[in-house]
Design an enzyme around this catalytic site. Sequence first.
Site, PDB file in Angstrom:
ATOM      1  N   ASN A   1     -10.882  -2.673  -4.304  1.00  0.00           N
ATOM      2  CA  ASN A   1     -10.165  -1.786  -5.240  1.00  0.00           C
ATOM      3  C   ASN A   1     -10.821  -1.788  -6.624  1.00  0.00           C
ATOM      4  O   ASN A   1     -10.645  -0.843  -7.400  1.00  0.00           O
ATOM      5  CB  ASN A   1      -8.703  -2.217  -5.426  1.00  0.00           C
ATOM      6  CG  ASN A   1      -7.842  -2.034  -4.190  1.00  0.00           C
ATOM      7  OD1 ASN A   1      -6.885  -2.774  -3.978  1.00  0.00           O
ATOM      8  ND2 ASN A   1      -8.151  -1.029  -3.372  1.00  0.00           N
TER       9      ASN A   1
ATOM     10  N   ASP B   1       0.834  -1.210   0.000  1.00  0.00           N
ATOM     11  CA  ASP B   1       0.000   0.000   0.000  1.00  0.00           C
ATOM     12  C   ASP B   1       0.867   1.258   0.000  1.00  0.00           C
ATOM     13  O   ASP B   1       1.981   1.254   0.523  1.00  0.00           O
ATOM     14  CB  ASP B   1      -0.906  -0.026   1.240  1.00  0.00           C
ATOM     15  CG  ASP B   1      -2.028   1.006   1.143  1.00  0.00           C
ATOM     16  OD1 ASP B   1      -2.347   1.436   0.015  1.00  0.00           O
ATOM     17  OD2 ASP B   1      -2.578   1.379   2.196  1.00  0.00           O
TER      18      ASP B   1
HETATM   19  C1  IPE Z   1      -5.181  -2.614   0.406  1.00  0.00           C
HETATM   20  O1  IPE Z   1      -4.905  -1.303   0.052  1.00  0.00           O
HETATM   21  C2  IPE Z   1      -5.211  -3.477  -0.788  1.00  0.00           C
HETATM   22  C3  IPE Z   1      -3.973  -3.581  -1.513  1.00  0.00           C
HETATM   23  C4  IPE Z   1      -2.818  -3.073  -1.179  1.00  0.00           C
HETATM   24  C5  IPE Z   1      -4.047  -4.327  -2.714  1.00  0.00           C
HETATM   25  P1  IPE Z   1      -6.058  -0.182   0.009  1.00  0.00           P
HETATM   26  O2  IPE Z   1      -5.396   1.094  -0.240  1.00  0.00           O
HETATM   27  O3  IPE Z   1      -7.127  -0.601  -0.912  1.00  0.00           O
HETATM   28  O4  IPE Z   1      -6.607  -0.299   1.495  1.00  0.00           O
HETATM   29  P2  IPE Z   1      -7.579   0.637   2.300  1.00  0.00           P
HETATM   30  O5  IPE Z   1      -8.740   0.952   1.408  1.00  0.00           O
HETATM   31  O6  IPE Z   1      -6.817   1.864   2.660  1.00  0.00           O
HETATM   32  O7  IPE Z   1      -7.940  -0.175   3.491  1.00  0.00           O
HETATM   33  C1  IPE Z   2      -1.718   0.351  -3.259  1.00  0.00           C
HETATM   34  O1  IPE Z   2      -1.552   1.701  -3.354  1.00  0.00           O
HETATM   35  C2  IPE Z   2      -1.934  -0.281  -4.602  1.00  0.00           C
HETATM   36  C3  IPE Z   2      -3.326  -0.642  -4.875  1.00  0.00           C
HETATM   37  C4  IPE Z   2      -4.268  -0.795  -3.991  1.00  0.00           C
HETATM   38  C5  IPE Z   2      -3.665  -0.846  -6.264  1.00  0.00           C
HETATM   39  P1  IPE Z   2      -2.766   2.695  -3.264  1.00  0.00           P
HETATM   40  O2  IPE Z   2      -3.243   2.972  -4.641  1.00  0.00           O
HETATM   41  O3  IPE Z   2      -3.803   2.211  -2.322  1.00  0.00           O
HETATM   42  O4  IPE Z   2      -2.032   3.963  -2.678  1.00  0.00           O
HETATM   43  P2  IPE Z   2      -2.573   4.994  -1.612  1.00  0.00           P
HETATM   44  O5  IPE Z   2      -3.099   4.216  -0.457  1.00  0.00           O
HETATM   45  O6  IPE Z   2      -3.639   5.794  -2.292  1.00  0.00           O
HETATM   46  O7  IPE Z   2      -1.379   5.798  -1.246  1.00  0.00           O
HETATM   47 MG    MG Z   3      -4.089   2.481  -0.316  1.00  0.00          MG
END
Ligand code: IPE
Ligand code: IPE
Ligand code: MG
Length: 225
Positions: free
Chosen positions: A60, A12
């Site tokens: 996601n 993340d």
């Molecule tokens: C968790 O990240 C899922 C992945 C890294 C694939 P998110 O960015 O989706 O998590 P939340 O929504 O902050 O919990």
């Molecule tokens: C994690 O990074 C990757 C995916 C969930 C695809 P994020 O896209 O959630 O990045 P942040 O949380 O917005 O920084």
């Molecule tokens: Mg994230």
Amino acid sequence: MDLPRHIAVIMDGNGRWAKKRLLPRSAGHRAGMKRMIGLAEHVFERGVRYCTLFALSTENLSRPREELEGLYALFREYFPRNMRTLKEKGIALRVIGERALLPADVVSLIAEGEAYTAGGGQGLLQLAIGYGGRQDILDAVNAAVRGGKEVTEAEFSALLSTGGIPDPDLLIRTGQELRISNFLLWQAAYSELYFTDVLFPDFSDRELDRALEAYARRERRFGKV
Ligand code: IPE
Ligand code: IPE
Ligand code: MG
């Protein structure tokens, strides 16, 4: 040093990594993709046999279409050549998650990658794409119900998408949040948890080693004294 057999990583922080640099989120995802490839290599070089990387959750999949399209485009760009690397290193690929929710050509690439790397005896890389822990459990429950008899914990574990390998010993989450976000809910019952503020594109080999060192210092009691 006591080494985990199985490491799982919630990758993340790509978006925030980009934002800090005044770049679009897509730049964060590209940096994250590059880091994911380097990290997987490092994990297996360290002697870990199983690695599960959380790339995209079921939740996601309701992100804006443009962001998802960008992620699929990155997948199409990086996936084929990295299958060759995995094959050379004897690492098998398994993708877990709801394939029906992904674009058809991405599903084909996944199937080809799995077939191409099948039989790799040095390790298993599990990529979680369109994955949800609750859905995984629900699918296993329904498979058990279809089986028509009660199952043991071990039999139930085998029905999950991760069946056949040990549970993660170490679960890492990068990017500051202190939650599991519907990742491996059943499988992480006794995982050692390691949370770091480091945003995923900055989660270097050195940072992984730090997590491994922290793991080696933990005392795993599994409820015993
Ligand atoms: C968790 O990240 C899922 C992945 C890294 C694939 P998110 O960015 O989706 O998590 P939340 O929504 O902050 O919990
Ligand atoms: C994690 O990074 C990757 C995916 C969930 C695809 P994020 O896209 O959630 O990045 P942040 O949380 O917005 O920084
Ligand atoms: Mg994230």
